[in-house]
Design an enzyme around this catalytic site. Structure first.
Site, PDB file in Angstrom:
ATOM      1  N   ASP A  41       0.835  -1.206   0.000  1.00  0.00           N
ATOM      2  CA  ASP A  41       0.000   0.000   0.000  1.00  0.00           C
ATOM      3  C   ASP A  41       0.871   1.257   0.000  1.00  0.00           C
ATOM      4  OD1 ASP A  41       0.890  -0.029   2.631  1.00  0.00           O
ATOM      5  OD2 ASP A  41      -1.109   0.018   3.533  1.00  0.00           O
ATOM      6  N   SER A  42       2.192   1.074   0.116  1.00  0.00           N
ATOM      7  CA  SER A  42       3.126   2.181  -0.078  1.00  0.00           C
ATOM      8  C   SER A  42       3.058   2.740  -1.493  1.00  0.00           C
ATOM      9  CB  SER A  42       4.558   1.726   0.235  1.00  0.00           C
ATOM     10  OG  SER A  42       4.861   0.505  -0.420  1.00  0.00           O
ATOM     11  N   LYS A 110      -1.257  -9.709   2.460  1.00  0.00           N
ATOM     12  CA  LYS A 110      -0.645  -9.257   3.710  1.00  0.00           C
ATOM     13  C   LYS A 110      -1.633  -8.376   4.445  1.00  0.00           C
ATOM     14  CE  LYS A 110       2.444  -5.862   4.101  1.00  0.00           C
ATOM     15  NZ  LYS A 110       1.863  -5.010   5.191  1.00  0.00           N
ATOM     16  N   GLU A 178       7.989  -4.713  11.560  1.00  0.00           N
ATOM     17  CA  GLU A 178       8.473  -3.420  11.083  1.00  0.00           C
ATOM     18  C   GLU A 178       8.861  -2.501  12.231  1.00  0.00           C
ATOM     19  OE1 GLU A 178       7.276   0.296   8.124  1.00  0.00           O
ATOM     20  OE2 GLU A 178       5.966  -1.468   8.245  1.00  0.00           O
TER      21      GLU A 178
END
Length: 268
Positions: A41-42, A110, A178
């Site tokens: 989604d980046s 994901k 992350e």
């Protein structure tokens, strides 16, 4: 590459994962032998001009995932489910995730995870949708947590370990960690049988993931836990400036870039 193959790599050999958002990039990443390609989604802030990942839609992820899947022959392709595509209505979430496999040819999804995604992960894996969980910094929650390192005290670290174990029990085939302390990354990796994929989580994870823009040097800068392995941005700037200068000077197009047809010499 499928979920089973990735799961079997845990503790055996390092796992590589990169983002890609289009077919040409996916083709290069796949040809390099990277294990997994994440259609992140980046794409929102790196390709679509949004200020964050939050505005990204299911349709945008589906379109990008389909392009990547068409180009990738060997790598496992994962669709990163965007904000509000899951977490509200479970039936709708299952449908959104299923679209990525049925219509975009993804190999799995994901989910930015939390207590609310444990049962969804269980349901998805039971019907054949491979799920990669994601803990630590979850950018879709930036309005709540901010974009800061997570798991920095004992209580928060234990919570991450607990959620990781719950998602493994629910059937997740791997877990992204992350922006957590390296010792937290090591603790989670030790606690799980499924592979951990770190991004700013230290060297003891089973694999690593970065955005392709940072790896190739396309972004203006890199995160403190990332690294540029090239300077594509500089190369692009040089090429674009070279094109502009050549057109303005009359150097381009030259004779070799043009075609003439004798039959139309008397057109005017």
């Amino acid at each position: 590459m499928r979920a089973k193959d990735i799961r079997e790599k845990a503790g055996e050999e390092p796992i590589t994962m990169l983002t890609a958002y289009d077919a040409p990039t996916a083709e290069l990443v796949d040809a390099a032998g990277v294990d997994m390609i994440l259609v992140g989604d980046s794409i929102g802030n790196l390709r679509l001009g949004y200020e964050s990942t939050l505005p990204v839609t299911v349709d945008e992820i589906e379109s990008a995932t389909a392009a990547v899947a068409r180009a990738a022959q060997d790598a496992m392709v994962l669709a990163d489910m965007p904000f509000l595509s899951f977490g509200a209505d479970e039936d709708e979430a299952v449908e959104n995730c299923g679209r990525m496999l049925k219509e975009a040819d993804a190999d799995g999804v994901k989910l930015e995870s939390g207590p609310h995604t444990v049962e969804l992960t269980r349901r998805l894996t039971r019907i054949g949708v491979p799920v990669q969980a994601h803990l630590g910094l979850t950018p879709q929650r930036e309005n709540e947590t901010g974009l800061f390192r997570q798991g920095t005290d004992e209580e928060a670290a234990r919570r991450i370990v607990d959620l990781a174990e719950r998602h493994e029990d629910a059937g997740a085939f791997s877990l992204v960690l992350e922006h957590v302390p390296a010792n937290v990354g090591a603790a989670v990796s030790e606690a799980l049988d499924i592979p951990t994929i770190g991004i700013g989580a230290g060297p003891e994870c089973d694999g690593q993931v970065l955005t392709v823009d940072e790896v190739i040097g396309l972004s203006e800068g890199v995160a403190p836990f990332s690294k540029a392995f090239g300077d594509v941005r500089g190369e692009m700037q040089d090429a674009i400036s070279g094109y502009k200068d050549a057109v303005e000077s009359g150097e381009f197009p030259a004779e070799e870039h043009s075609h003439y047809e004798e039959d139309v010499d008397d057109l005017y």
